[in-house]
Motif scaffolding. Structure first.
Motif, PDB file in Angstrom:
ATOM      1  N   MET A 208       0.843  -1.196   0.000  1.00 44.85           N
ATOM      2  CA  MET A 208       0.000   0.000   0.000  1.00 44.85           C
ATOM      3  C   MET A 208       0.885   1.255   0.000  1.00 44.85           C
ATOM      4  O   MET A 208       1.582   1.533   0.969  1.00 44.85           O
ATOM      5  N   SER A 209       0.852   1.996  -1.092  1.00 41.29           N
ATOM      6  CA  SER A 209       1.717   3.169  -1.241  1.00 41.29           C
ATOM      7  C   SER A 209       1.176   4.392  -0.519  1.00 41.29           C
ATOM      8  O   SER A 209       1.918   5.293  -0.162  1.00 41.29           O
ATOM      9  N   GLY A 210      -0.159   4.459  -0.362  1.00 42.24           N
ATOM     10  CA  GLY A 210      -0.774   5.619   0.256  1.00 42.24           C
ATOM     11  C   GLY A 210      -1.390   6.595  -0.723  1.00 42.24           C
ATOM     12  O   GLY A 210      -2.019   7.564  -0.323  1.00 42.24           O
ATOM     13  N   GLY A 211      -1.239   6.367  -2.031  1.00 39.72           N
ATOM     14  CA  GLY A 211      -1.850   7.276  -3.003  1.00 39.72           C
ATOM     15  C   GLY A 211      -1.434   6.952  -4.416  1.00 39.72           C
ATOM     16  O   GLY A 211      -0.394   6.325  -4.653  1.00 39.72           O
ATOM     17  N   HIS A 212      -2.246   7.371  -5.386  1.00 41.31           N
ATOM     18  CA  HIS A 212      -1.948   7.118  -6.793  1.00 41.31           C
ATOM     19  C   HIS A 212      -0.657   7.808  -7.211  1.00 41.31           C
ATOM     20  O   HIS A 212       0.155   7.245  -7.959  1.00 41.31           O
ATOM     21  N   ASP A 213      -0.465   9.039  -6.749  1.00 41.32           N
ATOM     22  CA  ASP A 213       0.767   9.752  -7.093  1.00 41.32           C
ATOM     23  C   ASP A 213       1.984   9.056  -6.512  1.00 41.32           C
ATOM     24  O   ASP A 213       3.021   8.927  -7.180  1.00 41.32           O
ATOM     25  N   GLY A 228      -0.754  -0.219 -10.004  1.00 44.97           N
ATOM     26  CA  GLY A 228      -2.041   0.078 -10.621  1.00 44.97           C
ATOM     27  C   GLY A 228      -2.520   1.429 -10.126  1.00 44.97           C
ATOM     28  O   GLY A 228      -2.651   1.639  -8.916  1.00 44.97           O
ATOM     29  N   VAL A 229      -2.757   2.363 -11.043  1.00 45.22           N
ATOM     30  CA  VAL A 229      -3.170   3.714 -10.661  1.00 45.22           C
ATOM     31  C   VAL A 229      -4.330   4.171 -11.534  1.00 45.22           C
ATOM     32  O   VAL A 229      -4.619   3.585 -12.579  1.00 45.22           O
ATOM     33  N   ALA A 230      -4.975   5.236 -11.110  1.00 42.17           N
ATOM     34  CA  ALA A 230      -6.057   5.834 -11.889  1.00 42.17           C
ATOM     35  C   ALA A 230      -5.480   6.620 -13.054  1.00 42.17           C
ATOM     36  O   ALA A 230      -4.577   7.441 -12.870  1.00 42.17           O
ATOM     37  N   SER A 231      -6.001   6.382 -14.247  1.00 45.64           N
ATOM     38  CA  SER A 231      -5.448   7.023 -15.440  1.00 45.64           C
ATOM     39  C   SER A 231      -5.557   8.537 -15.385  1.00 45.64           C
ATOM     40  O   SER A 231      -4.675   9.246 -15.891  1.00 45.64           O
ATOM     41  N   ASP A 232      -6.630   9.069 -14.758  1.00 50.01           N
ATOM     42  CA  ASP A 232      -6.769  10.524 -14.727  1.00 50.01           C
ATOM     43  C   ASP A 232      -5.715  11.173 -13.831  1.00 50.01           C
ATOM     44  O   ASP A 232      -5.190  12.246 -14.148  1.00 50.01           O
ATOM     45  N   VAL A 233      -5.366  10.503 -12.724  1.00 52.18           N
ATOM     46  CA  VAL A 233      -4.308  11.027 -11.865  1.00 52.18           C
ATOM     47  C   VAL A 233      -2.971  10.995 -12.612  1.00 52.18           C
ATOM     48  O   VAL A 233      -2.208  11.964 -12.590  1.00 52.18           O
ATOM     49  N   VAL A 238       1.457  13.868 -15.560  1.00 54.41           N
ATOM     50  CA  VAL A 238       2.252  14.067 -16.772  1.00 54.41           C
ATOM     51  C   VAL A 238       2.049  15.481 -17.303  1.00 54.41           C
ATOM     52  O   VAL A 238       3.010  16.174 -17.670  1.00 54.41           O
ATOM     53  N   THR A 239       0.795  15.938 -17.335  1.00 56.03           N
ATOM     54  CA  THR A 239       0.503  17.298 -17.806  1.00 56.03           C
ATOM     55  C   THR A 239       1.199  18.342 -16.944  1.00 56.03           C
ATOM     56  O   THR A 239       1.729  19.340 -17.454  1.00 56.03           O
TER      57      THR A 239
END
Length: 359
Positions: A208-213, A228-233, A238-239
């Protein structure tokens, strides 16, 4: 509160959550013809799967200050600035003072609404179900465009120069999930990875990393072989320039999921709740918000019953239904993991600095 002091509070927070949920007054269990999966504090007599406003009008809340929060998928401080144009607008639109509350975890956000300290909030996809059933949240909007609400995918990231080509290559490797209640960060991998030849908790032990970032950054730094992360995050990072897309390869992409929901507390005075909803729908994102949210320019109407159906199915298939038992179990694991990280960090900080060579 600094990040250095957040993790030790996780175990304390868990204790607060347990006592809060255990201490629900029996009087709150008013006569209710249908409750469904909602906690005994709430009632759903119209069958829309979310809490009705209290029958006793004396329990309706009309606060002079509205407290607003956004899901802690990334650094909460980032979103206090990003949402400022909206919180300023919401204050003008409702005629009430609006403050942004930077929650540090999904559990803290859910408990804040359940306890009455949070009136309007954006919840991550997975925790939305717990917020509905255990905190009386009423989702009504998601970020989107004139075409409708936008979705996102679970994407599985590896370093661009890694040897991994498919999920089954990650058996026995260091694989990061984000947090126990996260849809794309934990529940979807539990439900979807096995069909791809990789079974969590059998072929690998989720970290468990604690967040998508944190998961994406961990892959970039080599701490994790895959995450595995959320594509929008990921796209936002990247943006923003936090990540370089060329540093990664995506080896798996899930079906589309709904993105974060925006919800009000069920016990707000109905006229105030309607006003908040109308204000959300009328607002148009300024350019900086549209850029941050990958082209989304408005809050689009949604319902929990319809738009979160696929998420509820994922939760059931992953063995994590949106009930109190599952919530307590997941938060206990989350608190234990946070406490372990805090202990390890404290031990590292306690080590004496290496001696400097004599000149």
């Amino acid at each position: 509160m600094t990040k250095a002091c957040m993790h030790p509070l996780a175990a304390i927070l868990f204790g607060v959550l347990l006592s809060a949920f255990a201490g629900a007054p029996a009087a709150a269990e008013e006569d209710c013809k249908n409750r469904g999966q909602l906690d005994t504090l709430y009632c759903d007599e119209n069958g829309d799967l979310v809490a009705d406003a209290p029958k006793d009008q004396s329990k309706w809340k009309d606060p002079s200050t509205l407290v607003f929060a956004y899901t802690p998928v990334e650094d909460p401080a980032v979103y206090a600035n990003i949402f400022k144009p909206f919180t300023d607008y919401l204050a003008q639109c409702t005629g009430k003072r609006v403050v942004y509350y930077p929650v540090q975890s999904n559990a803290a956000e859910i408990e804040a609404m359940r306890s009455g300290r949070l009136h309007v909030a954006g919840f991550s996809t997975g925790p939305t179900g717990f917020a509905v059933n255990l905190a009386g949240a009423v989702p009504f909007a998601a970020k989107g465009t004139e075409k409708g609400p936008q979705g996102y995918h679970l994407i599985s990231l590896v370093k661009a120069d890694s040897p991994y080509q498919k999920l089954s290559d990650l058996k026995g490797k260091r694989v990061a999930h984000t947090s126990p209640s996260s849809n794309s960060g934990n529940l979807a991998p539990l439900a979807l990875y096995p069909a791809e030849g990789l079974t969590p908790n059998e072929d690998y032990k989720p970290i468990m990393s604690g967040g998508h970032d944190k998961s994406a950054l961990g892959v970039a730094s080599g701490d994790y072989d895959m995450a595995g992360v959320a594509s929008d995050v990921y796209d936002r990072m990247v943006t923003r320039g936090t990540l370089k897309g060329s540093d990664f390869r995506i080896i798996y992409t899930s079906p589309l999921f709904p993105t974060s929901s925006f919800a009000y507390a069920h016990d707000l005075k109905p006229e105030l709740a309607k006003k908040i909803v109308d204000c959300f729908y009328a607002f148009r994102f300024p350019p900086e918000m549209t850029k941050e949210f990958n082209g989304d320019d408005r809050f689009f109407p949604i319902t929990y019953k319809e738009n979160w159906k696929v998420v509820r199915e994922i939760a059931e298939k992953s063995g994590t239904p949106y009930n109190k038992t599952a919530y307590d179990a997941e938060n206990k694991r989350e608190a234990e993991a946070a406490a372990k990280k805090a202990t390890e960090k404290a031990a590292q900080q306690a080590q004496p600095a290496p001696a400097q060579p004599k000149q």
